[in-house]
Design a protein around this motif. Structure first.
Motif, PDB file in Angstrom:
ATOM      1  N   ASN A   1       4.449  -4.245  -5.291  1.00 39.56           N
ATOM      2  CA  ASN A   1       5.798  -4.116  -4.740  1.00 39.56           C
ATOM      3  C   ASN A   1       5.852  -4.666  -3.309  1.00 39.56           C
ATOM      4  O   ASN A   1       6.922  -4.848  -2.747  1.00 39.56           O
ATOM      5  N   TYR A   2       4.688  -4.875  -2.719  1.00 41.66           N
ATOM      6  CA  TYR A   2       4.587  -5.411  -1.362  1.00 41.66           C
ATOM      7  C   TYR A   2       4.004  -6.811  -1.421  1.00 41.66           C
ATOM      8  O   TYR A   2       3.406  -7.206  -2.422  1.00 41.66           O
ATOM      9  N   THR A   3       4.145  -7.549  -0.323  1.00 42.22           N
ATOM     10  CA  THR A   3       3.514  -8.869  -0.296  1.00 42.22           C
ATOM     11  C   THR A   3       2.053  -8.691   0.094  1.00 42.22           C
ATOM     12  O   THR A   3       1.691  -7.764   0.827  1.00 42.22           O
ATOM     13  N   PHE A   4       1.223  -9.587  -0.393  1.00 40.55           N
ATOM     14  CA  PHE A   4      -0.212  -9.510  -0.120  1.00 40.55           C
ATOM     15  C   PHE A   4      -0.486  -9.666   1.374  1.00 40.55           C
ATOM     16  O   PHE A   4      -1.329  -8.980   1.938  1.00 40.55           O
ATOM     17  N   LYS A   5       0.264 -10.558   2.009  1.00 40.12           N
ATOM     18  CA  LYS A   5       0.092 -10.787   3.446  1.00 40.12           C
ATOM     19  C   LYS A   5       0.376  -9.501   4.230  1.00 40.12           C
ATOM     20  O   LYS A   5      -0.376  -9.141   5.137  1.00 40.12           O
ATOM     21  N   THR A   6       1.436  -8.786   3.872  1.00 40.64           N
ATOM     22  CA  THR A   6       1.786  -7.537   4.551  1.00 40.64           C
ATOM     23  C   THR A   6       0.668  -6.512   4.381  1.00 40.64           C
ATOM     24  O   THR A   6       0.300  -5.805   5.323  1.00 40.64           O
ATOM     25  N   TRP A   7       0.126  -6.460   3.172  1.00 39.88           N
ATOM     26  CA  TRP A   7      -0.967  -5.532   2.895  1.00 39.88           C
ATOM     27  C   TRP A   7      -2.185  -5.861   3.760  1.00 39.88           C
ATOM     28  O   TRP A   7      -2.791  -4.973   4.364  1.00 39.88           O
ATOM     29  N   LEU A   8      -2.524  -7.148   3.854  1.00 38.71           N
ATOM     30  CA  LEU A   8      -3.659  -7.569   4.679  1.00 38.71           C
ATOM     31  C   LEU A   8      -3.430  -7.253   6.153  1.00 38.71           C
ATOM     32  O   LEU A   8      -4.340  -6.769   6.841  1.00 38.71           O
ATOM     33  N   ILE A   9      -2.230  -7.526   6.641  1.00 39.69           N
ATOM     34  CA  ILE A   9      -1.912  -7.264   8.051  1.00 39.69           C
ATOM     35  C   ILE A   9      -2.010  -5.764   8.343  1.00 39.69           C
ATOM     36  O   ILE A   9      -2.523  -5.356   9.392  1.00 39.69           O
TER      37      ILE A   9
END
Length: 181
Positions: A64-72
């Motif tokens: 449900n989230y973007t992968f980039k947001t999760w990594l950040i």
């Protein structure tokens, strides 16, 4: 390869998918941390830790989230943890003269600290020898010879991203060896 496909394949331990995600998002995470801490070495270390933690826990990624947001988010949390550890290592001393507080870093190891460090190093070296030779080599070059990724890349005649992934994998395998003692 698309991002969703790469994430799906990474959840199944596909090394090419890990490489794809690392290549795709390395600059995003690195750039984010460099703006925050403005130190290239610390930024590189935090970025490596970010991908290591993300790849270790990729199965928990919520699509449900973007992968980039999760990594950040992972990267932010690692940085916060580092700051907390640094604060805990600083002793606070209060001057009796005027009541001002100073932060004094106690850097002098005790005899016991030195002995423990030597024993831990001997154990660590023994554990490293349990890894495959190419993992031993990349750990040796990075942490004992203190070479940069670029220098390791030249030494091994491999692309920098391969060196980064190999180092991540070596650290993960070493952690498993240590954990399973």
């Amino acid at each position: 390869m698309e991002i969703k496909e790469a994430i799906s394949r990474a959840k199944n331990n596909d090394q090419k998918a890990f490489n794809f995600l690392l290549d795709r998002y390395w600059d995003d995470v690195y750039g984010f941390q460099l703006k925050r801490i403005q130190n290239e070495n610390d930024t590189e270390d935090i970025t490596i830790q970010t991908f290591s933690r993300a790849f270790d826990r990729i199965e928990t990624f919520d699509e449900n989230y973007t992968f980039k947001t999760w990594l950040i988010t992972i990267s932010k949390n690692i940085h916060i943890d580092i700051i907390r550890k640094e604060k805990n290592s600083i002793k606070h001393a209060i001057s009796k003269d005027d009541g001002r507080a100073f932060q004094i870093l106690d850097e002098s190891p005790t005899v016991e600290d030195k002995l423990i460090t030597e024993q831990n190093l001997a154990n660590l070296l023994r554990d490293i020898k349990k890894l495959k030779p190419h993992y031993q080599k990349v750990i040796n070059l990075r942490y004992f010879q203190e070479l940069s990724y670029k220098e390791i890349s030249k030494e091994l005649d491999e692309p920098i991203n391969n060196v980064k992934v190999k180092l991540l994998r070596a650290k993960k395998l070493l952690a498993e060896v240590i954990k399973n003692k």
